[in-house]
Write a protein that holds these residues in place. Sequence first.
Motif, PDB file in Angstrom:
ATOM      1  N   TRP A  79      -0.895  -7.898   1.318  1.00 48.49           N
ATOM      2  CA  TRP A  79      -2.351  -7.916   1.533  1.00 48.49           C
ATOM      3  C   TRP A  79      -2.931  -9.303   1.319  1.00 48.49           C
ATOM      4  CZ3 TRP A  79      -3.988  -4.343   4.477  1.00 48.49           C
ATOM      5  CH2 TRP A  79      -3.281  -3.140   4.512  1.00 48.49           C
ATOM      6  N   CYS A  89      -6.043  -1.057   6.131  1.00 52.02           N
ATOM      7  CA  CYS A  89      -4.955  -0.133   5.823  1.00 52.02           C
ATOM      8  C   CYS A  89      -4.962   1.019   6.818  1.00 52.02           C
ATOM      9  CB  CYS A  89      -5.144   0.401   4.421  1.00 52.02           C
ATOM     10  SG  CYS A  89      -3.687   1.270   3.879  1.00 52.02           S
ATOM     11  N   ASP A  90      -3.774   1.509   7.201  1.00 52.77           N
ATOM     12  CA  ASP A  90      -3.775   2.685   8.076  1.00 52.77           C
ATOM     13  C   ASP A  90      -3.474   3.969   7.294  1.00 52.77           C
ATOM     14  OD1 ASP A  90      -1.077   2.377   7.756  1.00 52.77           O
ATOM     15  OD2 ASP A  90      -0.612   2.028   9.876  1.00 52.77           O
ATOM     16  N   LEU A 177       8.500  -5.790   4.099  1.00 57.97           N
ATOM     17  CA  LEU A 177       7.909  -6.474   5.256  1.00 57.97           C
ATOM     18  C   LEU A 177       7.321  -7.817   4.828  1.00 57.97           C
ATOM     19  CD1 LEU A 177       6.126  -3.284   6.627  1.00 57.97           C
ATOM     20  CD2 LEU A 177       8.238  -4.263   7.485  1.00 57.97           C
ATOM     21  N   GLY A 216       4.569  -8.390  21.433  1.00 55.66           N
ATOM     22  CA  GLY A 216       4.777  -7.394  20.388  1.00 55.66           C
ATOM     23  C   GLY A 216       3.515  -6.593  20.157  1.00 55.66           C
ATOM     24  N   SER A 220       0.406  -4.025  13.611  1.00 47.15           N
ATOM     25  CA  SER A 220      -0.420  -5.215  13.369  1.00 47.15           C
ATOM     26  C   SER A 220      -1.240  -5.537  14.620  1.00 47.15           C
ATOM     27  CB  SER A 220       0.449  -6.425  13.009  1.00 47.15           C
ATOM     28  OG  SER A 220       1.194  -6.174  11.846  1.00 47.15           O
ATOM     29  N   SER A 241       7.588  -1.808  24.391  1.00 52.68           N
ATOM     30  CA  SER A 241       7.578  -0.340  24.335  1.00 52.68           C
ATOM     31  C   SER A 241       6.143   0.127  24.146  1.00 52.68           C
ATOM     32  CB  SER A 241       8.360   0.183  23.135  1.00 52.68           C
ATOM     33  OG  SER A 241       9.589  -0.462  23.024  1.00 52.68           O
ATOM     34  N   ARG A 327       6.435   4.036  14.113  1.00 49.28           N
ATOM     35  CA  ARG A 327       5.203   4.414  13.414  1.00 49.28           C
ATOM     36  C   ARG A 327       4.137   4.858  14.416  1.00 49.28           C
ATOM     37  NH1 ARG A 327       3.703   3.697   8.219  1.00 49.28           N
ATOM     38  NH2 ARG A 327       1.481   3.607   7.747  1.00 49.28           N
ATOM     39  N   GLY A 376       6.470  -8.186  14.132  1.00 50.27           N
ATOM     40  CA  GLY A 376       6.925  -7.509  12.922  1.00 50.27           C
ATOM     41  C   GLY A 376       7.759  -8.376  12.000  1.00 50.27           C
ATOM     42  N   PHE A 377       8.659  -7.719  11.286  1.00 53.23           N
ATOM     43  CA  PHE A 377       9.314  -8.376  10.156  1.00 53.23           C
ATOM     44  C   PHE A 377      10.824  -8.115  10.163  1.00 53.23           C
ATOM     45  CE2 PHE A 377       4.961  -7.423   9.348  1.00 53.23           C
ATOM     46  CZ  PHE A 377       4.471  -8.557   8.728  1.00 53.23           C
TER      47      PHE A 377
HETATM   48  P1  NAP Z   1       6.325  -3.643  14.354  1.00 46.09           P
HETATM   49  O1  NAP Z   1       5.692  -2.339  14.204  1.00 46.09           O
HETATM   50  O2  NAP Z   1       7.757  -3.812  13.990  1.00 46.09           O
HETATM   51  O3  NAP Z   1       6.076  -4.076  15.858  1.00 46.09           O
HETATM   52  C1  NAP Z   1       6.744  -5.155  16.408  1.00 46.09           C
HETATM   53  C2  NAP Z   1       6.425  -5.239  17.874  1.00 46.09           C
HETATM   54  O4  NAP Z   1       7.088  -6.374  18.390  1.00 46.09           O
HETATM   55  C3  NAP Z   1       6.923  -4.050  18.677  1.00 46.09           C
HETATM   56  O5  NAP Z   1       6.025  -3.805  19.704  1.00 46.09           O
HETATM   57  C4  NAP Z   1       8.253  -4.544  19.230  1.00 46.09           C
HETATM   58  O6  NAP Z   1       8.647  -3.920  20.416  1.00 46.09           O
HETATM   59  C5  NAP Z   1       7.887  -5.978  19.508  1.00 46.09           C
HETATM   60  N1  NAP Z   1       9.045  -6.841  19.589  1.00 46.09           N
HETATM   61  C6  NAP Z   1       9.951  -7.103  18.619  1.00 46.09           C
HETATM   62  N2  NAP Z   1      10.882  -7.949  19.087  1.00 46.09           N
HETATM   63  C7  NAP Z   1      10.556  -8.231  20.375  1.00 46.09           C
HETATM   64  C8  NAP Z   1      11.132  -9.017  21.381  1.00 46.09           C
HETATM   65  N3  NAP Z   1      12.264  -9.690  21.173  1.00 46.09           N
HETATM   66  N4  NAP Z   1      10.515  -9.067  22.581  1.00 46.09           N
HETATM   67  C9  NAP Z   1       9.383  -8.373  22.800  1.00 46.09           C
HETATM   68  N5  NAP Z   1       8.789  -7.585  21.884  1.00 46.09           N
HETATM   69  C10 NAP Z   1       9.379  -7.523  20.684  1.00 46.09           C
HETATM   70  O7  NAP Z   1       5.550  -4.787  13.532  1.00 46.09           O
HETATM   71  P2  NAP Z   1       4.073  -4.748  12.947  1.00 46.09           P
HETATM   72  O8  NAP Z   1       3.124  -4.361  13.980  1.00 46.09           O
HETATM   73  O9  NAP Z   1       3.851  -6.025  12.237  1.00 46.09           O
HETATM   74  O10 NAP Z   1       4.122  -3.575  11.894  1.00 46.09           O
HETATM   75  C11 NAP Z   1       5.204  -3.463  10.976  1.00 46.09           C
HETATM   76  C12 NAP Z   1       4.878  -2.433   9.929  1.00 46.09           C
HETATM   77  O11 NAP Z   1       3.952  -2.982   9.023  1.00 46.09           O
HETATM   78  C13 NAP Z   1       4.211  -1.168  10.427  1.00 46.09           C
HETATM   79  O12 NAP Z   1       5.094  -0.219  10.931  1.00 46.09           O
HETATM   80  C14 NAP Z   1       3.500  -0.677   9.197  1.00 46.09           C
HETATM   81  O13 NAP Z   1       4.374   0.032   8.363  1.00 46.09           O
HETATM   82  C15 NAP Z   1       3.124  -1.976   8.524  1.00 46.09           C
HETATM   83  N6  NAP Z   1       1.738  -2.316   8.877  1.00 46.09           N
HETATM   84  C16 NAP Z   1       0.776  -1.605   8.278  1.00 46.09           C
HETATM   85  C17 NAP Z   1      -0.523  -1.871   8.576  1.00 46.09           C
HETATM   86  C18 NAP Z   1      -1.587  -1.106   7.898  1.00 46.09           C
HETATM   87  O14 NAP Z   1      -1.427  -0.328   7.038  1.00 46.09           O
HETATM   88  N7  NAP Z   1      -2.748  -1.351   8.291  1.00 46.09           N
HETATM   89  C19 NAP Z   1      -0.857  -2.834   9.511  1.00 46.09           C
HETATM   90  C20 NAP Z   1       0.145  -3.548  10.097  1.00 46.09           C
HETATM   91  C21 NAP Z   1       1.456  -3.282   9.782  1.00 46.09           C
HETATM   92  P3  NAP Z   1       9.537  -2.581  20.376  1.00 46.09           P
HETATM   93  O15 NAP Z   1       8.605  -1.493  19.915  1.00 46.09           O
HETATM   94  O16 NAP Z   1       9.997  -2.429  21.761  1.00 46.09           O
HETATM   95  O17 NAP Z   1      10.643  -2.828  19.398  1.00 46.09           O
END
Ligand code: NAP
Length: 525
Positions: A79, A89-90, A177, A216, A220, A241, A327, A376-377
């Motif tokens: 955070w 937060c979600d 993450l 991506g 986020s 996706s 998610r 993402g991470f």
């Molecule tokens: P993420 O959910 O892992 O999303 C990553 C995105 O990047 C996906 O769309 C993925 O596509 C894409 N991607 C990854 N590698 C790629 C590549 N080589 N080429 C093209 N696209 C690529 O990451 P995030 O959005 O940062 O979220 C991560 C986690 O953090 C969440 O699941 C959640 O648990 C947490 N989070 C929570 C909150 C909240 O509470 N508010 C907010 C943000 C994040 P694919 O789907 O095809 O793999």
Amino acid sequence: MTSNNYVQSVSGGVTGAPVRGRAERDRAFRAAAAAGARPPRVAILGAGAGGLCAAIQLRLAGIDSVSIYERSDGVGGTWRDNTYPGAACDVPSHLYSFSFASKPDWSRKFAPQPEILSYLKSLVDTYDLHDTLRCRTEVTDLSWDEVGGVWILGLVDADGRRTREEADVVVSALGQLNRPFVPDIPGLEEFNGRVFHSARWDHDHDLRGERVGVIGIGASAIQFVPPVAAMARSLVLFQRSANYVAPRGDRPYPSWLRAAFTRWPRLQRAYRDSIYWRLEARFNLMRKDSRLGRMLASQFAKRLRPLVGNKLSEESLIPDYPPGCKRILIADDWYPTLLRSNVEVVTDAVERITPSGVVTADGQERPLDTLIFGTGFTSTEFLAPMRVTGRNGIDLNEVWKDGAAAFLGLSVPGFPNLFMLYGPNTNLGHNSILFMIEQQVGYMVQMLQEEVIRGVRSADVRQAAAERFDDDVQAAAANTVWAEGCHSWYKTDDGRITNNWTGHTTAYRRRLAAPDLNDWELAGS
Ligand code: NAP
């Protein structure tokens, strides 16, 4: 210790009920300490929610020698890192907070990042943790000294000075993450515009009037894309996706309700519990081929057409995997944003990056001024890049070469007195991670109290217990929707589900309510 609104004496309700048997253990521990037994010195790695929770509960239990090593210059963890526009937060905030430090006056259902960060910072004052914080200090390696029965921590400060310190117990609270992932796309180095990752938002860079690209689309991006679309000249979303996006239903809490929660803590507790049970019921969606999942997928497809009209093809927005495999995202402004005239959704794969833009598999180049990665991470390596060496020189990376695993998500055989918070197989797709962290911390504190009561120096989880636990978790994982074939951060490239807890959180809570000492080898005196 000071007190403020956030600290309530009310216990009860599932998310905050005291664990039976803890009071007796607590008394025995205090008696042992009064008789001269020395409580362990605990090193906590990371000052995010997990690290703060551990420090608070250790201190409350009478284990006072606590240091929190934090690489950055402040508390807050994820955070603190994620400051992108729209960050919130979600999980509803009344549940995304600690049961022992509830905050009755959350401004809205899904609190924005600054309010969550401020809540976490307030814990430092409330629980008087200032003396525990060792900010701008990174732990680079950990090694177990069998003779001394201690962990040796390799540290580097912000000026690059290296030192070593020792601790009896290490609690890693690094989160899953914390290391932004940027894919290795050919040509990225040559891009002439600005590039940054969502977790390292460049607030000095003005996006107004710019041509922006986002690679991506996950939890986020779904939050930062709407505000960016409102300020950019044009926005290209490179989507690999599609996601299931459900209504968010965010709303401010009226002042009368916030006042009522402040005045009647039991009312807030009941509200918090109602959120918990509502989310907990959603675990059914995480089961493989569930009826609920099929129903949700069909409702999603039906709902989409009126939302997107003719501008966007439904095929590009309907996921090719069942709900929950990745998610499930929540937003009310996502589809309206996609319909904006300055927004384009590109589903052709990103092939390369040129000095002036992004080229997709169909050969088309989109010229861009700024490229934002919402990719993402690096999530499945847990404690990496820290080097962790346990008994007989074993390397944690080596132990985890086929995918991370830990007993209760907390401990690995051969690494005594090392407890991981939010470790392997403890993430959730349906409920609040802070609930899980509280269970882990409660268990860890009881283990340390047992060590003092029994006059031993270390606890190492037995190999058989760890294997049994992992077999159970992986067997359950095979029956979840995460095993259905979609790509997600919940699993390794080989498909081992390393990140998620595979049952209800109530089951996890039962498992961690009190340690079964048969699972542990206690040693040293
Ligand atoms: P993420 O959910 O892992 O999303 C990553 C995105 O990047 C996906 O769309 C993925 O596509 C894409 N991607 C990854 N590698 C790629 C590549 N080589 N080429 C093209 N696209 C690529 O990451 P995030 O959005 O940062 O979220 C991560 C986690 O953090 C969440 O699941 C959640 O648990 C947490 N989070 C929570 C909150 C909240 O509470 N508010 C907010 C943000 C994040 P694919 O789907 O095809 O793999």
